[in-house]
Design an enzyme around this catalytic site. Sequence first.
Site, PDB file in Angstrom:
ATOM      1  CD  GLN A   1     -39.918  13.888  17.112  1.00  0.00           C
ATOM      2  OE1 GLN A   1     -39.927  14.547  16.080  1.00  0.00           O
ATOM      3  NE2 GLN A   1     -39.875  12.561  17.098  1.00  0.00           N
TER       4      GLN A   1
ATOM      5  CG  ASP B   1     -47.790   6.446  12.849  1.00  0.00           C
ATOM      6  OD1 ASP B   1     -48.188   5.502  12.154  1.00  0.00           O
ATOM      7  OD2 ASP B   1     -47.267   7.470  12.361  1.00  0.00           O
TER       8      ASP B   1
ATOM      9  CG  ASP C   1     -44.392   7.400   7.704  1.00  0.00           C
ATOM     10  OD1 ASP C   1     -44.748   8.554   7.404  1.00  0.00           O
ATOM     11  OD2 ASP C   1     -44.961   6.713   8.568  1.00  0.00           O
ATOM     12  CB  SER C   2     -39.329  11.360   7.213  1.00  0.00           C
ATOM     13  OG  SER C   2     -39.521  12.367   6.259  1.00  0.00           O
TER      14      SER C   2
ATOM     15  N   GLY D   1     -32.336   7.500  10.760  1.00  0.00           N
ATOM     16  CA  GLY D   1     -32.404   6.788   9.491  1.00  0.00           C
ATOM     17  C   GLY D   1     -31.195   7.044   8.597  1.00  0.00           C
TER      18      GLY D   1
HETATM   19  N1  AAT Z   1     -47.129   7.738   9.767  1.00  0.00           N
HETATM   20  C1  AAT Z   1     -47.398   9.115   9.533  1.00  0.00           C
HETATM   21  C2  AAT Z   1     -46.645  10.034  10.336  1.00  0.00           C
HETATM   22  C3  AAT Z   1     -45.437  10.552  10.072  1.00  0.00           C
HETATM   23  S1  AAT Z   1     -44.374  10.019  11.219  1.00  0.00           S
HETATM   24  C4  AAT Z   1     -42.811  10.625  10.952  1.00  0.00           C
HETATM   25  C5  AAT Z   1     -41.831   9.868  11.863  1.00  0.00           C
HETATM   26  O1  AAT Z   1     -40.500  10.115  11.398  1.00  0.00           O
HETATM   27  C6  AAT Z   1     -41.838  10.238  13.344  1.00  0.00           C
HETATM   28  O2  AAT Z   1     -42.096   9.083  14.103  1.00  0.00           O
HETATM   29  C7  AAT Z   1     -40.420  10.786  13.604  1.00  0.00           C
HETATM   30  O3  AAT Z   1     -39.942  10.519  14.914  1.00  0.00           O
HETATM   31  C8  AAT Z   1     -39.635  10.048  12.532  1.00  0.00           C
HETATM   32  N2  AAT Z   1     -38.339  10.641  12.144  1.00  0.00           N
HETATM   33  C9  AAT Z   1     -38.034  11.946  11.979  1.00  0.00           C
HETATM   34  N3  AAT Z   1     -36.750  12.089  11.623  1.00  0.00           N
HETATM   35  C10 AAT Z   1     -36.212  10.849  11.541  1.00  0.00           C
HETATM   36  C11 AAT Z   1     -34.915  10.341  11.220  1.00  0.00           C
HETATM   37  N4  AAT Z   1     -33.901  11.165  10.925  1.00  0.00           N
HETATM   38  N5  AAT Z   1     -34.726   8.990  11.241  1.00  0.00           N
HETATM   39  C12 AAT Z   1     -35.740   8.139  11.554  1.00  0.00           C
HETATM   40  N6  AAT Z   1     -36.996   8.581  11.865  1.00  0.00           N
HETATM   41  C13 AAT Z   1     -37.224   9.915  11.861  1.00  0.00           C
HETATM   42  C14 AAT Z   1     -45.171  11.503   8.940  1.00  0.00           C
HETATM   43  C15 AAT Z   1     -46.014  12.737   9.013  1.00  0.00           C
HETATM   44  C16 AAT Z   1     -45.971  13.676   7.816  1.00  0.00           C
HETATM   45  C17 AAT Z   1     -46.458  15.065   8.168  1.00  0.00           C
HETATM   46  C18 AAT Z   1     -46.891  15.852   6.986  1.00  0.00           C
HETATM   47  N7  AAT Z   1     -47.149  17.260   7.263  1.00  0.00           N
END
Ligand code: AAT
Length: 286
Positions: free
Chosen positions: A34, A89, A158-159, A141
Amino acid sequence: FRNGWFSEINDLWPGIVQSLEVDSILYNDYSTFQHIMVLQTKSHGRVLILDGIIQCTEKDEFSYQEMISFLPLCSHGSPKRVLIIGGGDGGVAREVAKYPTVEKIVQVEIDAKVVEVSKKFLPHMAKGYESNQHELIIEDGFKYLKNQNDKFDVIITDSSDPVGPAKLLFEKEYFELLKCSLRTNGVICCQAGTIWTNMDQVEKHFTACQSVFPKVNYGISSVPTYPTGQIGFLLGSIDDCIDFKQPRKIFSESELDNLNLSYYSSKIHESCFILPRFAEKNLKRN
Ligand code: AAT
């Protein structure tokens, strides 16, 4: 960008936009998965942006990170093993590490670059990585859950939103994988979008969760820098006796102070599942 403002324009919330005035760009590059950007803003401190979508700002991240963590932790009561999917994060790991009974935190984040950038530019969130209970696995994940046999008391997803690398984390098959990785009385909690611009999607997500878990509920929190200022969480469990509205762990005011919690309280927990009538009607409860 336009005249020093970042605008979060996305087809997920057509016709509506959140903008932040920018002081400087601290990081701006592509990872394998990304586009990653960290901005220094005028009013919200540093902001992490993935594929043009705001993930967290230093000013209001606590609302989201506390709620997505303490809702499932306190609903369960005495979790020992916690799995976090996403959360690059580090803010959710920081919150989970505060919980008294937690012994082990496994976190599966797809993008090592998000972790690296957060450690450098968002130290207040990335301090979650410093806990010695914490283990970081860099993997998708969905794939991780498919290939592992460990069981957890709480699993927090937390995606990012259901576009890009997180798309599969909103489907029925994902909930089935979560169910297989839960201990008895286990609880899941997933980032589940807003009822304002995304009611259809919340409903679809809720239904998928409900087809796998006998107990499901959708709770809300206000996060000013997420689209429409509101975000929701899906809670699910295989435990028939669980009532998400009645946390098994109640923290006193002084305990909340000691845990450095600024949004979450037991009263907020009990009330966050009370929804506006239109949302209540769309989400058939059990
Ligand atoms: N802590 C609040 C922020 C987030 S972070 C979402 C995280 O999910 C990112 O670090 C991203 O790299 C990770 N991520 C995305 N897809 C996957 C996956 N398939 N497996 C593991 N990790 C993943 C959430 C923000 C919400 C926004 C609302 N509009």
